[in-house]
Design a protein around this motif. Structure first.
Motif, PDB file in Angstrom:
ATOM      1  N   GLN A 254      -1.788   9.062  -0.339  1.00  0.00           N
ATOM      2  CA  GLN A 254      -2.911   9.989  -0.537  1.00  0.00           C
ATOM      3  C   GLN A 254      -3.788  10.045   0.709  1.00  0.00           C
ATOM      4  OE1 GLN A 254      -2.201   7.698  -2.998  1.00  0.00           O
ATOM      5  NE2 GLN A 254      -1.596   8.997  -4.705  1.00  0.00           N
ATOM      6  N   ARG A 255      -4.009   8.889   1.343  1.00  0.00           N
ATOM      7  CA  ARG A 255      -4.821   8.877   2.568  1.00  0.00           C
ATOM      8  C   ARG A 255      -4.115   9.615   3.701  1.00  0.00           C
ATOM      9  NH1 ARG A 255      -5.055   3.401   1.298  1.00  0.00           N
ATOM     10  NH2 ARG A 255      -4.129   2.828   3.288  1.00  0.00           N
TER      11      ARG A 255
ATOM     12  N   ASP B 206       0.825  -1.200   0.000  1.00  0.00           N
ATOM     13  CA  ASP B 206       0.000   0.000   0.000  1.00  0.00           C
ATOM     14  C   ASP B 206       0.865   1.259   0.000  1.00  0.00           C
ATOM     15  OD1 ASP B 206      -2.388   1.423  -0.034  1.00  0.00           O
ATOM     16  OD2 ASP B 206      -2.667   1.311   2.138  1.00  0.00           O
TER      17      ASP B 206
ATOM     18  N   THR C 212      -2.628   3.522  -2.224  1.00  0.00           N
ATOM     19  CA  THR C 212      -3.110   4.882  -1.962  1.00  0.00           C
ATOM     20  C   THR C 212      -2.800   5.365  -0.551  1.00  0.00           C
ATOM     21  OG1 THR C 212      -5.261   4.029  -1.293  1.00  0.00           O
ATOM     22  CG2 THR C 212      -4.998   4.615  -3.623  1.00  0.00           C
TER      23      THR C 212
ATOM     24  N   GLY D 183      -4.427  13.313   3.036  1.00  0.00           N
ATOM     25  CA  GLY D 183      -5.772  13.764   3.380  1.00  0.00           C
ATOM     26  C   GLY D 183      -5.956  13.899   4.884  1.00  0.00           C
ATOM     27  N   GLU D 184      -5.442  12.946   5.628  1.00  0.00           N
ATOM     28  CA  GLU D 184      -5.559  13.009   7.086  1.00  0.00           C
ATOM     29  C   GLU D 184      -4.730  14.169   7.642  1.00  0.00           C
ATOM     30  OE1 GLU D 184      -6.944  12.239  10.824  1.00  0.00           O
ATOM     31  OE2 GLU D 184      -7.676  11.446   8.918  1.00  0.00           O
TER      32      GLU D 184
END
Length: 139
Positions: free
Chosen positions: A96-97, A88, A93, A100-101
């Motif tokens: 990207q996660r 991962d 992603t 975002g967090e």
């Protein structure tokens, strides 16, 4: 005279702005290169860990079948989590996660980012420098 001073101030302002823009771009390029190296390291690690995982899974499966002990397959569970995390990180992603967090934390929980005792100031640095200078002078 007044006109000359005004042009000189404008030149200094534009020069400092240009210097700041260059510093920002340089820092961003450094960050991007560091992130690229981290992703490349993760992908390279994944190759070696994937080979280890495959070998371990086959060996543990064969051993559990041969000895009729299904408990030998237990180490495969945490190894699977590590493999999936690395995949991962390298190809999925996860970044990207995480981004975002991080943006969510910056927007909604910015108090978590406050430094202990507040932002460092010139006065705090000078105070520490002076106390350290006294320490070295006394010795």
């Amino acid at each position: 005279m007044d006109e000359n001073l005004k042009r000189q101030q404008e030149f200094m302002f534009m020069n400092s702005r240009l210097q700041l823009e260059r510093q920002i771009l340089m820092q961003n390029q450094m960050r991007e290169r560091q992130m690229a190296m981290q992703i490349a390291w993760t992908r390279e690690f994944l190759k070696y860990f994937g080979a280890f995982y495959g070998l371990a899974a086959v060996a543990l499966t064969a051993g559990s079948i041969k000895k009729k002990k299904p408990g030998l397959l237990l180490p495969v569970i945490p190894l699977t989590f590590i493999l999936v995390y690395q995949y991962d990180m390298g190809y999925g992603t996860l970044l990207q996660r995480m981004k975002g967090e991080a943006e969510n934390i910056l927007d909604t929980e910015s108090t978590l980012l406050d430094m202990p005792k507040g932002v460092i100031t010139f006065e705090t640095i000078e105070k520490a420098r002076r106390s350290q200078s006294k320490f070295f002078i006394e010795k």
